[in-house]
Design an enzyme around this catalytic site. Structure first.
Site, PDB file in Angstrom:
ATOM      1  CB  SER A 187      70.472 -23.616  35.939  1.00 34.51           C
ATOM      2  OG  SER A 187      70.451 -22.215  35.893  1.00 34.51           O
ATOM      3  CE  LYS A 235      67.787 -26.847  38.011  1.00 30.89           C
ATOM      4  NZ  LYS A 235      67.139 -28.000  37.341  1.00 30.89           N
ATOM      5  CG  ASN A 265      55.882 -24.344  34.921  1.00 26.12           C
ATOM      6  OD1 ASN A 265      55.017 -23.493  34.723  1.00 26.12           O
ATOM      7  ND2 ASN A 265      57.153 -24.137  34.649  1.00 26.12           N
ATOM      8  CE1 TYR A 307      67.296 -22.025  38.835  1.00 25.38           C
ATOM      9  CE2 TYR A 307      65.816 -23.901  38.955  1.00 25.38           C
ATOM     10  CZ  TYR A 307      66.746 -23.140  38.263  1.00 25.38           C
ATOM     11  OH  TYR A 307      67.125 -23.513  36.999  1.00 25.38           O
TER      12      TYR A 307
HETATM   13  C1  WQD Z   1      67.343 -11.782  32.356  1.00 26.94           C
HETATM   14  C2  WQD Z   1      67.760 -10.324  32.462  1.00 26.94           C
HETATM   15  C3  WQD Z   1      67.080  -9.259  34.496  1.00 26.94           C
HETATM   16  C4  WQD Z   1      62.770  -9.545  33.618  1.00 26.94           C
HETATM   17  C5  WQD Z   1      66.803 -17.004  35.434  1.00 26.94           C
HETATM   18  C6  WQD Z   1      67.327 -18.142  36.267  1.00 26.94           C
HETATM   19  C7  WQD Z   1      67.966 -19.167  35.385  1.00 26.94           C
HETATM   20  C8  WQD Z   1      66.989 -19.595  34.338  1.00 26.94           C
HETATM   21  C9  WQD Z   1      66.553 -18.389  33.516  1.00 26.94           C
HETATM   22  C10 WQD Z   1      65.737 -21.499  35.054  1.00 26.94           C
HETATM   23  C11 WQD Z   1      68.269  -9.945  33.848  1.00 26.94           C
HETATM   24  C12 WQD Z   1      66.375  -8.636  33.293  1.00 26.94           C
HETATM   25  C13 WQD Z   1      64.154  -9.652  33.573  1.00 26.94           C
HETATM   26  C14 WQD Z   1      62.154  -8.271  33.523  1.00 26.94           C
HETATM   27  C15 WQD Z   1      64.331  -7.258  33.332  1.00 26.94           C
HETATM   28  N1  WQD Z   1      65.864 -20.198  34.944  1.00 26.94           N
HETATM   29  N2  WQD Z   1      64.904  -8.523  33.423  1.00 26.94           N
HETATM   30  N3  WQD Z   1      62.953  -7.170  33.388  1.00 26.94           N
HETATM   31  O1  WQD Z   1      67.455 -14.087  35.892  1.00 26.94           O
HETATM   32  O2  WQD Z   1      69.099 -14.375  33.946  1.00 26.94           O
HETATM   33  O3  WQD Z   1      67.878 -16.357  34.808  1.00 26.94           O
HETATM   34  O4  WQD Z   1      65.932 -17.484  34.428  1.00 26.94           O
HETATM   35  O5  WQD Z   1      66.441 -22.354  34.616  1.00 26.94           O
HETATM   36  O6  WQD Z   1      68.345 -20.269  36.181  1.00 26.94           O
HETATM   37  O7  WQD Z   1      68.324 -17.645  37.134  1.00 26.94           O
HETATM   38  O8  WQD Z   1      66.626 -14.601  33.549  1.00 26.94           O
HETATM   39  O9  WQD Z   1      64.949 -13.575  32.076  1.00 26.94           O
HETATM   40  O10 WQD Z   1      64.664 -13.372  34.595  1.00 26.94           O
HETATM   41  O11 WQD Z   1      66.455 -12.059  33.437  1.00 26.94           O
HETATM   42  O12 WQD Z   1      65.022  -6.246  33.205  1.00 26.94           O
HETATM   43  O13 WQD Z   1      60.900  -8.124  33.578  1.00 26.94           O
HETATM   44  O14 WQD Z   1      66.615  -9.507  32.212  1.00 26.94           O
HETATM   45  O15 WQD Z   1      67.467  -8.272  35.437  1.00 26.94           O
HETATM   46  O16 WQD Z   1      69.307  -9.002  33.667  1.00 26.94           O
HETATM   47  P1  WQD Z   1      67.827 -14.752  34.616  1.00 26.94           P
HETATM   48  P2  WQD Z   1      65.576 -13.415  33.427  1.00 26.94           P
END
Ligand code: WQD
Length: 338
Positions: A124, A153, A35, A149
């Site tokens: 995380s 952790k 990655n 995932y």
């Molecule tokens: C953030 C917010 C979505 C995409 C995950 C993992 C975490 C870490 C970070 C690894 C949420 C919203 C998202 C989009 C949207 N990963 N969203 N449209 O889910 O908080 O965390 O990634 O370490 O462990 O759980 O991050 O950026 O995916 O989402 O509305 O196209 O943005 O619903 O509220 P998340 P995210």
């Protein structure tokens, strides 16, 4: 100090390597490029004028890793390497359990055999699951994660706790990241996932440079001020600094400790879109769609312990991170068009 950084060519890993080199540490990177991209090594050298030692190896391959431990006189480890796509883990759980657990167990066995006592582990906020209350402190309960995932952790944190009980000489920092965003000010390092981004900011960046038409906002019916999901977005350079401070703390033989790394502030999806527009001057079209499976309404960090234990505070804001991330994306598109 010689530090083995697994996943050191990745998004958070590469930013951390730069900070460690700038702090005078000697770095050995192990990264199988699952990655990440090999040209990140050149970019680290371009920023720091130092080329870290690099091994193209899989951390689950004990034979290969043993050769590296035997050859390099390692003092400490930062373990970033691991699969991290929440959605993918729901479809390929076995691949996630095998890879994320095996890599950690391999490192711990080699730490025993080669008397390497210090490890920083990349955990995380997802281990908190659906929070009972916010801000989340380190004593907030570890819940059943919402994905394999996240479950890896949770399991690895438990493994580290159990191993620490037996190996009193081990010093282990479990760092629980919230939502890392942004990029290095050189515009050489940043997050540029292949294909359709899962995470919000890489998705917004691709909309901002015209690669995607609009952002899908996953639900506006959450119990939050504007109905959209609230998260704690931390600049990746601040996150990298947190790792440096954690390594310094391990040198004092502190045993095992757990720390949140966040800003202590929650920002909603619509607020992030607005902040991005303010920071960059670029209009971001969006459409409100259905919730994404597994998402929670709100999580953000209590930063008290990080401040107390590490002296950690954030230097950058969400606006800084939006601007830095966008500038990296622009620079990346220019490099690609050459
Ligand atoms: C953030 C917010 C979505 C995409 C995950 C993992 C975490 C870490 C970070 C690894 C949420 C919203 C998202 C989009 C949207 N990963 N969203 N449209 O889910 O908080 O965390 O990634 O370490 O462990 O759980 O991050 O950026 O995916 O989402 O509305 O196209 O943005 O619903 O509220 P998340 P995210």
């Amino acid at each position: 100090m010689k530090v083995l950084v697994t996943g050191g060519l990745g998004f958070i890993g590469s930013h951390t390597v730069v900070q460690l080199i700038e702090d005078g540490m000697e770095i050995v990177i192990v990264d199988n490029l699952y990655n990440s991209k090999i040209d990140v090594l050149d970019r680290i050298e371009s920023i720091t004028k130092v080329r870290p030692t690099y091994y193209n190896a899989d951390v689950t391959d004990k034979e290969e890793m043993e050769k590296i431990f035997a050859k390099e006189n390692i003092d400490s480890i930062i373990h970033f390497a691991g699969y991290k796509a929440v959605g993918e883990s729901c479809v390929k759980p076995l691949m996630y359990y095998r890879n994320n657990l095996d890599s950690t167990l391999t490192l711990l066995e080699l730490m025993e055999e080669y008397h390497v006592n210090n490890m920083v582990f990349s955990s995380s906020a997802t281990i908190y699951g659906l929070p009972d209350s916010v801000p989340l402190t380190e004593s907030s309960p570890r819940k059943e994660a919402t994905s394999p995932y996240g479950e890896t952790k949770v399991m690895i944190e438990r493994i580290l706790e159990d191993v620490s009980k037996v190996h009193k000489e081990f010093n282990i920092a479990i760092l629980r990241y919230f939502n890392p965003i942004g990029a290095h000010k050189s515009h050489l390092l940043g997050e540029d996932p292949n294909g359709l981004p899962n995470n919000l900011l890489p998705y917004i960046n691709k909309v901002a440079v015209g690669l995607l038409p609009y952002v899908n906002v996953f639900g506006d019916d959450y119990d939050t001020p504007d109905g959209t999901g609230v998260r704690d977005y931390i600049h990746v350079v601040d996150l990298a600094k947190g790792h440096l401070l954690a390594l310094r703390k391990l040198e004092k033989n502190c045993g095992l400790f757990v720390c949140n790394l966040g800003t202590g502030k929650g920002t909603s999806v619509l607020e992030i879109i607005h902040d991005f527009e303010v920071a960059t001057g670029v209009k971001i079209p969006y459409k409100i769609g259905p919730r994404r499976l597994g998402d929670i309404a709100t999580n953000y960090a209590s930063t008290d312990l990080a401040k107390k234990e590490l002296g950690f505070t954030c230097d950058f804001t969400v606006l800084d991170a939006c601007k830095d991330g966008y500038d990296f994306q622009l620079a990346e598109e220019k490099r690609r068009s050459k």
